[in-house]
Design a protein around this motif. Structure first.
Motif, PDB file in Angstrom:
ATOM      1  N   GLY B 259       0.820  -1.087   0.157  1.00  0.00           N
ATOM      2  CA  GLY B 259      -0.093   0.017   0.085  1.00  0.00           C
ATOM      3  C   GLY B 259       1.087   1.376   0.074  1.00  0.00           C
ATOM      4  N   GLY B 260       2.175   1.084  -0.493  1.00  0.00           N
ATOM      5  CA  GLY B 260       3.197   2.224  -0.443  1.00  0.00           C
ATOM      6  C   GLY B 260       3.724   2.584   1.159  1.00  0.00           C
ATOM      7  N   ILE B 261       3.663   1.626   1.739  1.00  0.00           N
ATOM      8  CA  ILE B 261       4.047   2.008   2.931  1.00  0.00           C
ATOM      9  C   ILE B 261       4.946   0.841   3.566  1.00  0.00           C
ATOM     10  CG2 ILE B 261       3.327   2.059   5.529  1.00  0.00           C
ATOM     11  CD1 ILE B 261       0.387   2.876   4.353  1.00  0.00           C
ATOM     12  N   SER B 262       6.029   1.045   4.186  1.00  0.00           N
ATOM     13  CA  SER B 262       6.688   0.007   4.744  1.00  0.00           C
ATOM     14  C   SER B 262       6.385  -0.800   5.687  1.00  0.00           C
ATOM     15  CB  SER B 262       8.239   0.604   5.103  1.00  0.00           C
ATOM     16  OG  SER B 262       7.994   1.290   6.461  1.00  0.00           O
ATOM     17  N   THR B 263       6.600  -2.217   5.678  1.00  0.00           N
ATOM     18  CA  THR B 263       5.811  -3.238   6.636  1.00  0.00           C
ATOM     19  C   THR B 263       6.889  -3.551   7.566  1.00  0.00           C
ATOM     20  OG1 THR B 263       6.827  -5.002   5.348  1.00  0.00           O
ATOM     21  CG2 THR B 263       4.587  -4.146   4.891  1.00  0.00           C
ATOM     22  N   GLY B 264       8.231  -3.346   7.400  1.00  0.00           N
ATOM     23  CA  GLY B 264       9.221  -3.757   8.327  1.00  0.00           C
ATOM     24  C   GLY B 264      10.182  -4.848   7.762  1.00  0.00           C
ATOM     25  N   GLU B 265       9.571  -5.414   6.718  1.00  0.00           N
ATOM     26  CA  GLU B 265      10.471  -6.330   6.008  1.00  0.00           C
ATOM     27  C   GLU B 265      11.629  -5.673   5.060  1.00  0.00           C
ATOM     28  OE1 GLU B 265       9.772  -9.912   5.895  1.00  0.00           O
ATOM     29  OE2 GLU B 265       8.132  -9.668   7.110  1.00  0.00           O
ATOM     30  N   ASN B 266      12.597  -6.572   4.720  1.00  0.00           N
ATOM     31  CA  ASN B 266      13.586  -5.838   3.780  1.00  0.00           C
ATOM     32  C   ASN B 266      13.005  -5.232   2.551  1.00  0.00           C
ATOM     33  OD1 ASN B 266      15.443  -6.911   5.701  1.00  0.00           O
ATOM     34  ND2 ASN B 266      16.447  -8.211   4.198  1.00  0.00           N
ATOM     35  N   ILE B 267      13.585  -4.289   2.162  1.00  0.00           N
ATOM     36  CA  ILE B 267      13.057  -3.811   0.740  1.00  0.00           C
ATOM     37  C   ILE B 267      14.416  -3.780  -0.305  1.00  0.00           C
ATOM     38  CG2 ILE B 267      12.358  -1.946  -0.512  1.00  0.00           C
ATOM     39  CD1 ILE B 267      11.327  -0.931   2.272  1.00  0.00           C
ATOM     40  N   ASN B 268      14.089  -4.578  -1.581  1.00  0.00           N
ATOM     41  CA  ASN B 268      15.008  -4.468  -2.510  1.00  0.00           C
ATOM     42  C   ASN B 268      14.622  -3.983  -3.789  1.00  0.00           C
ATOM     43  OD1 ASN B 268      16.914  -6.791  -1.470  1.00  0.00           O
ATOM     44  ND2 ASN B 268      14.980  -7.617  -0.738  1.00  0.00           N
ATOM     45  N   LEU B 269      15.530  -3.007  -4.494  1.00  0.00           N
ATOM     46  CA  LEU B 269      15.350  -2.423  -5.566  1.00  0.00           C
ATOM     47  C   LEU B 269      16.315  -2.951  -6.603  1.00  0.00           C
ATOM     48  CD1 LEU B 269      14.589   0.120  -3.165  1.00  0.00           C
ATOM     49  CD2 LEU B 269      13.258   0.248  -5.029  1.00  0.00           C
ATOM     50  N   THR B 270      16.174  -2.455  -7.924  1.00  0.00           N
ATOM     51  CA  THR B 270      17.193  -2.705  -8.638  1.00  0.00           C
ATOM     52  C   THR B 270      17.024  -1.452  -9.677  1.00  0.00           C
ATOM     53  OG1 THR B 270      16.717  -5.039  -8.906  1.00  0.00           O
ATOM     54  CG2 THR B 270      18.072  -3.982 -10.654  1.00  0.00           C
ATOM     55  N   ILE B 271      18.325  -0.925 -10.110  1.00  0.00           N
ATOM     56  CA  ILE B 271      18.727   0.281 -10.655  1.00  0.00           C
ATOM     57  C   ILE B 271      19.273   0.089 -11.871  1.00  0.00           C
ATOM     58  CG2 ILE B 271      19.532   2.519 -10.469  1.00  0.00           C
ATOM     59  CD1 ILE B 271      19.168   2.290  -7.310  1.00  0.00           C
ATOM     60  N   ALA B 272      18.769   0.486 -13.157  1.00  0.00           N
ATOM     61  CA  ALA B 272      19.388   0.384 -14.405  1.00  0.00           C
ATOM     62  C   ALA B 272      20.201   2.033 -14.606  1.00  0.00           C
ATOM     63  CB  ALA B 272      18.574   0.037 -15.545  1.00  0.00           C
ATOM     64  N   MET B 273      21.653   1.654 -15.043  1.00  0.00           N
ATOM     65  CA  MET B 273      22.039   3.151 -15.466  1.00  0.00           C
ATOM     66  C   MET B 273      22.986   2.559 -16.791  1.00  0.00           C
ATOM     67  SD  MET B 273      24.333   4.225 -12.085  1.00  0.00           S
ATOM     68  CE  MET B 273      24.178   6.021 -12.544  1.00  0.00           C
ATOM     69  N   LYS B 274      22.611   3.440 -17.744  1.00  0.00           N
ATOM     70  CA  LYS B 274      23.299   3.653 -18.907  1.00  0.00           C
ATOM     71  C   LYS B 274      24.748   3.709 -19.112  1.00  0.00           C
ATOM     72  CE  LYS B 274      22.055   8.203 -20.535  1.00  0.00           C
ATOM     73  NZ  LYS B 274      21.452   9.230 -21.214  1.00  0.00           N
ATOM     74  N   PRO B 275      25.496   3.381 -20.049  1.00  0.00           N
ATOM     75  CA  PRO B 275      27.078   3.338 -20.276  1.00  0.00           C
ATOM     76  C   PRO B 275      27.123   4.920 -20.360  1.00  0.00           C
ATOM     77  CG  PRO B 275      26.040   1.917 -21.902  1.00  0.00           C
ATOM     78  CD  PRO B 275      24.895   2.276 -21.120  1.00  0.00           C
ATOM     79  N   THR B 276      28.322   5.492 -19.808  1.00  0.00           N
ATOM     80  CA  THR B 276      28.453   6.921 -19.763  1.00  0.00           C
ATOM     81  C   THR B 276      28.608   7.319 -21.559  1.00  0.00           C
ATOM     82  OG1 THR B 276      30.753   5.906 -19.261  1.00  0.00           O
ATOM     83  CG2 THR B 276      29.628   7.149 -17.751  1.00  0.00           C
ATOM     84  N   SER B 277      28.230   8.421 -21.561  1.00  0.00           N
ATOM     85  CA  SER B 277      28.311   8.831 -22.745  1.00  0.00           C
ATOM     86  C   SER B 277      29.695   9.264 -23.504  1.00  0.00           C
ATOM     87  CB  SER B 277      27.403  10.594 -23.030  1.00  0.00           C
ATOM     88  OG  SER B 277      26.341  10.181 -22.137  1.00  0.00           O
ATOM     89  N   SER B 278      30.801   9.477 -22.640  1.00  0.00           N
ATOM     90  CA  SER B 278      32.083   9.827 -23.347  1.00  0.00           C
ATOM     91  C   SER B 278      32.709   8.594 -23.650  1.00  0.00           C
ATOM     92  CB  SER B 278      32.942  10.344 -22.063  1.00  0.00           C
ATOM     93  OG  SER B 278      32.308  11.868 -21.901  1.00  0.00           O
ATOM     94  N   ILE B 279      32.996   8.233 -25.188  1.00  0.00           N
ATOM     95  CA  ILE B 279      33.357   7.217 -25.604  1.00  0.00           C
ATOM     96  C   ILE B 279      34.301   7.675 -26.508  1.00  0.00           C
ATOM     97  CG2 ILE B 279      31.386   5.634 -25.087  1.00  0.00           C
ATOM     98  CD1 ILE B 279      30.646   6.225 -27.933  1.00  0.00           C
ATOM     99  N   LEU B 280      35.272   6.660 -26.944  1.00  0.00           N
ATOM    100  CA  LEU B 280      36.062   6.747 -28.007  1.00  0.00           C
ATOM    101  C   LEU B 280      37.171   7.676 -27.571  1.00  0.00           C
ATOM    102  CD1 LEU B 280      33.705   5.832 -30.905  1.00  0.00           C
ATOM    103  CD2 LEU B 280      35.464   4.404 -29.742  1.00  0.00           C
ATOM    104  N   ASP B 281      37.127   8.723 -28.649  1.00  0.00           N
ATOM    105  CA  ASP B 281      38.411   9.728 -28.597  1.00  0.00           C
ATOM    106  C   ASP B 281      38.021  10.450 -27.320  1.00  0.00           C
ATOM    107  OD1 ASP B 281      39.472   8.728 -30.820  1.00  0.00           O
ATOM    108  OD2 ASP B 281      39.158  10.251 -32.320  1.00  0.00           O
ATOM    109  N   THR B 282      36.793  11.198 -27.342  1.00  0.00           N
ATOM    110  CA  THR B 282      36.393  11.832 -26.325  1.00  0.00           C
ATOM    111  C   THR B 282      36.805  11.491 -24.846  1.00  0.00           C
ATOM    112  OG1 THR B 282      34.271  12.081 -27.449  1.00  0.00           O
ATOM    113  CG2 THR B 282      34.339  13.278 -25.271  1.00  0.00           C
ATOM    114  N   ALA B 283      36.366  10.132 -24.738  1.00  0.00           N
ATOM    115  CA  ALA B 283      37.008   9.474 -23.544  1.00  0.00           C
ATOM    116  C   ALA B 283      38.223   9.494 -23.267  1.00  0.00           C
ATOM    117  CB  ALA B 283      36.113   7.903 -23.647  1.00  0.00           C
ATOM    118  N   LYS B 284      39.355   8.972 -24.485  1.00  0.00           N
ATOM    119  CA  LYS B 284      40.693   8.897 -24.171  1.00  0.00           C
ATOM    120  C   LYS B 284      41.221  10.322 -23.848  1.00  0.00           C
ATOM    121  CE  LYS B 284      40.614   5.239 -27.473  1.00  0.00           C
ATOM    122  NZ  LYS B 284      40.954   5.088 -29.026  1.00  0.00           N
ATOM    123  N   GLN B 285      40.775  11.317 -24.265  1.00  0.00           N
ATOM    124  CA  GLN B 285      41.390  12.793 -24.290  1.00  0.00           C
ATOM    125  C   GLN B 285      40.984  13.191 -23.000  1.00  0.00           C
ATOM    126  OE1 GLN B 285      39.746  15.060 -27.306  1.00  0.00           O
ATOM    127  NE2 GLN B 285      40.668  13.882 -28.795  1.00  0.00           N
TER     128      GLN B 285
END
Lengths: 320, 320, 320, 320
Positions: B259-285
């Motif tokens: 109901g949107g309220i904590s019960t006292g039990e553990n809470i587990n979440l997963t978060i998805a993060m994308k690869p960083t945008s600085s790639i190739l030459d930009t990343a190397k410099q």
């Protein structure tokens, strides 16, 4: 406390218990002069209405709305817009026998833990009936956008429904009707995935750093009961690609929001909703939905329009 | 506008541009009498610090913090806590050549669109350096919880990192070091999934209807750059099960929040993060992270502690 | 926008136009378990009701309230409390002839300037009828305090009424009835001073630095139409004394609030209200009060209870 | 808690203890592109600076400000503007002897009551030094107005100072210098009345019903220490006139604000401030002002500019 409001400048205050006198909403911050469009509101109401077809709860509510304030001669006044819907088919007595009996999977017990004194009838304020206030408010948000010539459009479809998959553009996967009719008979329930598309988005919506547009949308959807996940469409899968693949020239993954701010490109999100908790005997006896996704579509659209109206208003403030 | 604050009663205001004078944060609503624990703060800072190992950006920042107000003789005063970190290794000149050149995948151009006048150096305020303010604030949130004898613990681990998978309890998948060292050389970048566990949770946290605990957590994580999805762990997959399976007796899927309220039990979440945008030459410099997940772990923990401190304070208000 | 809310944790949202369908209020943040006391509410309503005696407006409103949500089996639920009063004696047609005619001294024209589209009937939302929402909310604030065993009491009296002065403890100066009866006949109107006493105050109310208790009370009263001044009683006169006189040993001037925080001593305030704007022919034709002070007393008490309830809730948060 | 913020859209967060490391302020909501005008800020600082002449406290503070964020190449970025002033002349040791000794008339004991753990040095955060944050913020508010071509001007003068009266347009009554020089020698202190004029006001500022312009101004001034009364100039006296006199044709009493909304006419207010609490021996020993009014003038102007900037931003939202 503090949880019945949504939005910053286009601000919604929701009230009402499922089996109390009425559900309602007060909308603050809607500018004056917005044309009231009954069709927009009624379409939202019709789509989330109970008893609209055999797959949804048989609770019989006409959901007739009454506008108490804020609209005059067909236009908003800039004052708070209060809208109520009186509850009709409350059958409170049905709930007397289960007064001290928490329904499995429902929020009854945790709600009791939090507030001590609760309205046990039909979930009280933890009921899905609360989303009535959301669609009413969302309708006004949409009217505001239209009056301001902002033609952003929000569409939704169910892409996965238990075992079914919808690869086209229809609102429902093929076989939905049959699956849900059987589920209703058998006391089965289904969850699934909803896809939401926002097109014709104004650029520059969303407020760094904590109120990025994606953060505002995520909280909007996660605030709806039964939602257990939100992603920019494909997010969980795509993040496993290499950066050089993900950011490949010409590809437009997640171009709709960059740095938390809308770019003007389409925005696509996917929402995961769990199967309803009322199953087996409970489901067969009561008035329940075997699948909440069908009636949830307008709710997600409404929440999106609320975020859009709010961020559009904030946008007015950014520059001198 | 309106986007640099987080929280309701335990409230954070973040400020600072990446290559400006300083990053900082003001924390309001931390009760008086909370013991200041330097270790808690320094541990957070160390884990998100740049240049800590070969896989992360080489920007050299000691991140020495200075507490300007709100702490006296080792305890909080109940007044606003202001903490600043002066920027050291800013190398602003490096950015002069790219002043009018939006870096692909970055927020530079959309930020420009929104604000017209921007600090182009290193992303200005759209830089990941802004998360410094978050970990500082999160550390104080954790100190508050500890002082109030609330022993909720938040732990994180990277469960997926590009092609790698972590099935155990380690913080990183096996092979992380090698993958990222190679990525840094090749200008490659990786995203992935982070798993977050909250244990010893107080019951009754979260505010219906719009500020359900899951909604507050979702917005906390989605407000972090590069996050493209949040779910109660397994949510996207589990929602496709039948209700009779999902809600099977004895099973405890998502029992931590009901109901949107904590019960006292553990809470587990997963978060998805994308690869960083600085790639190739930009990343190397430049000075870039080939994978932001490593340094993001303390940021998600900090955001979680902020939500916990805030909801714990709100909980004090529910009953007479 | 942004102006129809009052309070932080005990929070009121007011809505309704004078000649619209209904006036109403949503109260958020009232803890659960507060006993609903109809007498408290009805006493407030009776004292601000029109047509209660010959000196006040003859608009005939029973002001029957309807609680739509938030109260169940005689106690608050901790959910939003919505209360409405349907408007009865609206006589909107009376206002058609003056539709495009700003009433002198009234807010009609400036309201029009601000909102373009307005409800011209009886002042719309700029009408004093809006205070109905305030007394309803104030009554709930008082109920909360009583349920929490906080016995702060707020009393008011008119100390000056045009030429009349009240040096004793009565609510009205001697001669009030006659003065106002004549005023009603002659189209005259009167303003004056109201004295407000708060006793049995909890110490430590008020939030430095911007929300000092005196600042919260001042804005509460100044938000009421026709109020043109607020002082800690005698403030304007006493400030002209020398410091050695003002702070004389044993004297207790303004001991009730120090540093913006309540000390537990009584607090005394004086409020100046101007004469009503409807005079001469306008006053004789319409339904107007020759003196608004009489019906304003419960409004100021209500506003005070709202500030008290709000600051009492905030007080719960100060220490660990 | 909740008390260190002021404003809604142009929002100030103040921090700092009088003898802590620094005073400071974060300003949120200032649009991007506002020209930074050092003169405006420095003029405010100079007028409230201690040790500026023999009548004010001899605490020796240069009050050099440092802008940490939000301003780049002479213009605001639309991001939070953080400004700090490091405390120099703190002489904390002077306060050690009176550590457990509440100074009469000061807030020390009530502050202790509220927060338990306090910074006893020089009043900590209850010190008048906190107004430094206000004038800094007010200066930015003024810069915003100027950049937006809003030429509203706020001027102040002391109309009454203890026994002295100022009937002209000068800032101080004749004899001020002598009175205060003597007061400083004798350990005497004086209060008085300040008159504040707002000219060139935009119409339509102020938000009905709770945030009327007069209500916002009243709370702005009442939030300043030592203020014991606020009125629309002459309010307490004028309200005793008959309505037919008060509203006499052609007269323009309080035309500047009607229905809580600015009309565009000038607005005049009077503020009453009590004599400073440090008198006799205390005053002679320490570093105190015999009269706070002199240094308070820029503070009231700053608070006014903050209200103006805030309401101007809100005004942008009223219509479609």
């Amino acid at each position: 406390m503090l949880g019945n409001e949504f939005g910053h400048l286009f601000k919604v205050t929701s009230f009402g218990e499922s089996h109390g006198k009425a559900m309602g909403v007060v909308i603050q911050g809607c500018p004056s002069g917005v044309e009231f469009l009954p069709d927009v509101l009624e379409s939202f109401l019709a789509r989330r209405r109970p008893n609209q077809n055999p797959w949804v709860t048989s609770r019989n509510e006409a959901d007739n709305y009454e506008i108490l304030s804020g609209v005059f001669e067909g236009k908003t006044l800039g004052t708070p817009i209060a809208v109520v819907v009186y509850n009709q088919d409350t059958r409170s007595k049905d709930y007397d026998k289960i007064k001290n009996q928490a329904r499995p999977g429902h929020a009854d017990d945790v709600w009791k833990l939090k507030y001590s004194h609760v309205d046990h009838r039909g979930g009280g304020r933890s009921s899905g009936r609360e989303t009535l206030s959301r669609v009413i408010a969302g309708a006004f948000a949409k009217m505001y956008l239209q009056s301001a010539n902002i033609n952003t459009e929000v569409t939704t479809k169910i892409t996965k429904l238990g075992p079914l998959e919808n690869k086209g553009n229809d609102t429902f996967p093929e076989g939905t009707k049959q699956l849900l009719t059987e589920a209703k008979e058998q006391g089965e329930s289904y969850g699934g995935h909803i896809h939401l598309n926002i097109s014709n988005v104004s650029p520059a919506l969303g407020e760094p750093v904590f109120k990025k547009l994606k953060a505002q949308l995520a909280t909007a959807y996660m605030s709806v009961g039964a939602v257990v996940g939100v992603e920019l469409t494909g997010g969980f899968k795509n993040t496993l690609k290499k950066g050089t693949e993900f950011h490949k020239q010409g590809e437009v993954i997640y171009q709709g929001i960059r740095g938390g701010i809308s770019t003007g490109e389409n925005i696509n999100l996917t929402i995961a909703m769990k199967p309803t908790s009322s199953i087996l005997d409970t489901a067969k006896q009561g008035r329940h939905d075997p699948c909440i996704l069908v009636r949830a579509l307008p709710v997600f659209e409404a929440m999106t329009y609320l975020v859009l109206a709010d961020t559009e208003l904030i946008k007015k403030l950014n520059n001198i």
